[in-house]
Design an enzyme around this catalytic site. Structure first.
Site, mmCIF file in Angstrom:
data_model
loop_
_atom_site.group_PDB
_atom_site.id
_atom_site.type_symbol
_atom_site.label_atom_id
_atom_site.label_comp_id
_atom_site.label_asym_id
_atom_site.label_seq_id
_atom_site.Cartn_x
_atom_site.Cartn_y
_atom_site.Cartn_z
ATOM 1 C CG HIS A 191 -2.123 -0.967 0.808
ATOM 2 N ND1 HIS A 191 -2.118 -2.271 1.190
ATOM 3 C CD2 HIS A 191 -3.209 -0.792 0.031
ATOM 4 C CE1 HIS A 191 -3.186 -2.863 0.689
ATOM 5 N NE2 HIS A 191 -3.862 -1.991 -0.014
ATOM 6 N NE ARG A 298 -6.485 0.687 -2.376
ATOM 7 C CZ ARG A 298 -6.016 0.836 -3.616
ATOM 8 N NH1 ARG A 298 -5.881 2.023 -4.136
ATOM 9 N NH2 ARG A 298 -5.668 -0.230 -4.312
ATOM 10 N NE ARG A 334 -11.272 -1.235 -0.427
ATOM 11 C CZ ARG A 334 -10.026 -1.533 -0.779
ATOM 12 N NH1 ARG A 334 -9.808 -2.430 -1.716
ATOM 13 N NH2 ARG A 334 -9.003 -0.938 -0.211
ATOM 14 C CD GLU A 432 -9.801 -7.391 -2.529
ATOM 15 O OE1 GLU A 432 -8.763 -6.750 -2.612
ATOM 16 O OE2 GLU A 432 -10.604 -7.271 -1.580
ATOM 17 C CG ASN A 455 -3.439 -4.260 -6.166
ATOM 18 O OD1 ASN A 455 -3.070 -4.395 -7.313
ATOM 19 N ND2 ASN A 455 -3.864 -3.116 -5.672
ATOM 20 C CG ASP A 456 -5.498 -8.169 -1.426
ATOM 21 O OD1 ASP A 456 -4.439 -8.480 -0.839
ATOM 22 O OD2 ASP A 456 -6.166 -7.180 -1.119
ATOM 23 N NE ARG A 466 -1.243 -5.677 -1.712
ATOM 24 C CZ ARG A 466 -2.446 -5.120 -1.800
ATOM 25 N NH1 ARG A 466 -3.526 -5.837 -1.560
ATOM 26 N NH2 ARG A 466 -2.589 -3.884 -2.147
ATOM 27 C CB CYS A 503 -10.369 -1.361 -8.758
ATOM 28 S SG CYS A 503 -10.686 -2.509 -7.422
HETATM 29 C C1 PEP Z 1 -6.743 -5.036 -4.746
HETATM 30 O O1 PEP Z 1 -6.503 -5.877 -3.878
HETATM 31 O O2 PEP Z 1 -6.496 -5.196 -5.965
HETATM 32 C C2 PEP Z 1 -7.319 -3.742 -4.369
HETATM 33 C C3 PEP Z 1 -7.694 -2.875 -5.282
HETATM 34 O O3 PEP Z 1 -7.421 -3.468 -3.036
HETATM 35 P P1 PEP Z 1 -6.200 -3.003 -2.114
HETATM 36 O O4 PEP Z 1 -5.030 -2.731 -3.024
HETATM 37 O O5 PEP Z 1 -6.648 -1.801 -1.389
HETATM 38 O O6 PEP Z 1 -5.987 -4.188 -1.236
HETATM 39 MG MG MG Z 2 -7.301 -5.675 -1.890
#
Ligand code: PEP
Ligand code: MG
Length: 579
Positions: A191, A298, A334, A432, A455-456, A466, A503
């Site tokens: 993040h 977020r 979210r 995710e 991302n997750d 990650r 996203c």
């Molecule tokens: C993701 O996991 O792709 C996502 C958009 O959420 P975050 O990056 O906030 O975990």
């Molecule tokens: Mg995520």
């Protein structure tokens, strides 16, 4: 000149003076002192040494009393190092002849020792490097006294170099002065990386240890496109990167002309580009970049860095600001995705395996009072515009149903209190976790929309943290398994005719645009800074081309083949794409 390869997380080039953050989060100051101040500076250094002796002796005596002499002996070693005449000679010479400040001299000399220890094969000796770090900290603390400064209160442009920055520290960087940052640890999906992209400053993470080689005030170049950091660059390199900075500026100006044009493909298929934001103040940034709405807000950043838990009004005001700024365009809020690396620092060490622990919707469903507060605020904001709600990290149907039930309860509650809200507000969820894709047909029957969080999804599919640089090469959206999960999810949403977006960071990378359109995605939610370039690509391709690319990519066995194939195809259509 020294080059370091890290992971590129936010594009652009920054050239400037280093601000080195010590391990304790205070700055290691600039290099030079005035010629006539040398004697007083040497006295200051002596006083710092004297104070350090006293502290260490006190520690030695306490530990010897409590635990025995052998433990106290650890501090004897520290004292010996501090008394080392060679160290004193070296510092004296640096201050007298090179006019280094005592802080700079101490950190430079001790970090050279640390490097030697760290390079030794023996585990025991390498561990001694920590003792020297400890001495450095102690001396700096005494030198800087009360006047030691953190990362705030900057007055001139700097590039921040740190071992690590948490997402909230990153979010709080003063953008007027911080022109870029580098961290020794961290991965592409962390993040901290995401926040850096939101701040639109060049950033590189996961370089490995290098802070021993640099001190405050040194000239540094951050190449956020290639993930490179250059310490003490030569003239030629500075000139080359200055030209690159210029190119970045003119490319940004060219892309600006696209702002009010649609993202539709060359064959006229409508594509919607939304923005990802962490803070309300980013909403206008999205509009400036031509975003058609907010696809991911977020909200956890309301918590991170806040001094107290936000109440319903804090939530509501933040949502209201975003909804108003977006002037009737969709805003997907979210619910809290706290936990793992989005964690208050004091809580960060409590879980052994935080990405698999009590995070996100799981945390909200445990803390129902807090969850109700957020749901009420989102519902109230839904009376002001096109607000949609999205639940993060759903991994079972039960979680989704519980979250929806609670939302229905809150609707009753607002109704009883005669507070306005949109009863038809769209309720969506993030995809995710692989378990959701396995059961995707059931999930699509219970939501109004989906958003794929790659991302997750990458992290949980491939079992790769990650934010860990040591496994960063395995963390890739090009993996055939990830592609198949996306494909399956998109087909299920299409089958049910519900909107689907993506996203994760993948949607902001030009490499994947053709693939994603070819897989059937028509909505992407992206860091605002990446919107113009993705729009340019969408406008340059036809859906037929994209479908052919996606079909071929799905047949490949290896992530690296997928990636190079996608790059090749993109270059055919948009030859001047960066990278
Ligand atoms: C993701 O996991 O792709 C996502 C958009 O959420 P975050 O990056 O906030 O975990
Ligand atoms: Mg995520």
């Amino acid at each position: 000149m020294q080059r370091l390869q890290g992971i590129a997380v936010s594009p652009g080039v920054a050239i400037g003076e280093a601000l080195v953050m010590g391990n304790e989060g205070f700055r290691i100051p600039r290099r030079f002192v005035a010629r006539d101040a040398v004697d007083t500076e040497l006295e200051r250094l002596e006083r710092a040494f004297a104070a350090a002796y006293v502290e260490i002796e006190q520690n030695r005596d306490t530990v010897s009393r409590e635990l025995g002499k052998e433990y106290g002996a650890i501090f004897e070693a520290h004292l010996q190092m501090l008394r080392d005449p060679k160290l004193h000679e070296e510092l004296d010479q640096m201050i007298r002849e090179r006019h280094y400040s005592p802080e700079y001299a101490v950190s430079r000399a001790l970090r050279r020792y640390i490097k030697v220890f760290q390079s030794l094969q023996s585990g025991y000796l390498a561990e001694r490097a920590n003792d020297i770090f400890d001495l450095e900290k102690r001396l700096l603390r005494n030198l800087l006294g009360r006047s030691r400064e953190g990362i705030s209160g900057l007055t001139s442009p700097v590039l921040v170099l740190a071992h690590n920055l948490t997402p909230s520290e990153t979010a709080n960087l003063d953008r007027r002065f911080v022109r870029g940052f580098v961290t020794e640890i961290g991965g592409a999906g962390s993040h901290t990386a995401i926040v850096a992209e939101g701040l639109e400053i060049p950033a590189v993470v996961g370089t490995g240890p290098f802070l021993t080689d640099v001190s405050g005030g040194d000239l540094v170049i951050i190449d956020g496109d290639q993930g490179l950091v250059i310490l003490h660059p030569d003239e030629e390199t500075i000139a080359r990167y200055t030209r690159e900075q210029e190119q970045h500026r003119s490319q940004a100006a060219r892309l600006e002309t696209l702002r009010d044009l649609p993202a539709d493909t060359a064959d006229g298929v409508a594509i919607q580009l939304f923005g990802n934001i962490e803070f309300p103040h980013e909403a206008p940034q999205c509009l400036e970049r031509g975003s058609q709405g907010i696809g991911l807000y977020r909200t956890e950043f309301l918590y991170l860095g806040a001094e107290r838990e936000p109440n319903e009004e804090d939530h509501f005001r933040a949502y209201q600001d975003v909804v108003r700024a977006m002037g009737g365009r969709p805003v997907v809020i979210r619910t809290l995705d706290l936990g793992a690396d989005k964690m208050a620092p004091q809580a960060a060490d409590l879980e052994r395996n935080p990405f698999l622990g009590l995070r996100s919707i799981r945390l909200s469903l445990r803390n129902l009072d807090g969850f109700r507060v957020q749901l009420r605020a989102i519902l109230r904001a839904s009376a002001l515009g096109d607000v949609r709600i999205m639940f993060p990290l759903i991994s079972t149907l039960l979680e989704l149903r519980q979250a929806k039930m609670l939302l229905a309860d809150m609707m009753e509650d607002l109704e009883e209190h005669h507070l306005p809200f949109n009863r038809d507000l769209a309720v969506g969820m993030m995809v995710e976790v692989p378990s959701v894709v396995i059961l995707i047909e059931q999930f699509v029957a219970e939501v109004d929309f989906l958003s794929i969080g790659t991302n997750d999804l990458i992290q949980y599919t491939l079992a790769v943290d990650r934010s860990n640089k040591d496994v960063a090469s395995l963390y890739t959206a090009s993996d055939p398994a990830v592609l198949r999960l996306i494909d399956r999810t998109v087909k299920a949403a299409q089958g049910r005719q519900i909107p689907i977006s993506l996203c994760g960071q993948m949607s902001g990378s030009p490499t994947y645009t053709m693939l994603l359109l070819g897989l059937g995605l028509r909505q992407l939610s992206i860091a605002p800074s990446a919107i113009p370039e993705i729009k340019r690509i969408c406008r340059s391709v036809t859906i037929e081309q994209c479908q052919a690319v996606a079909a071929r990519a799905l047949q490949l066995d290896h992530a690296r083949d997928v990636k190079s194939y996608l790059r090749e195809e993109l270059k055919k259509v948009v030859p001047d794409v960066a990278g």
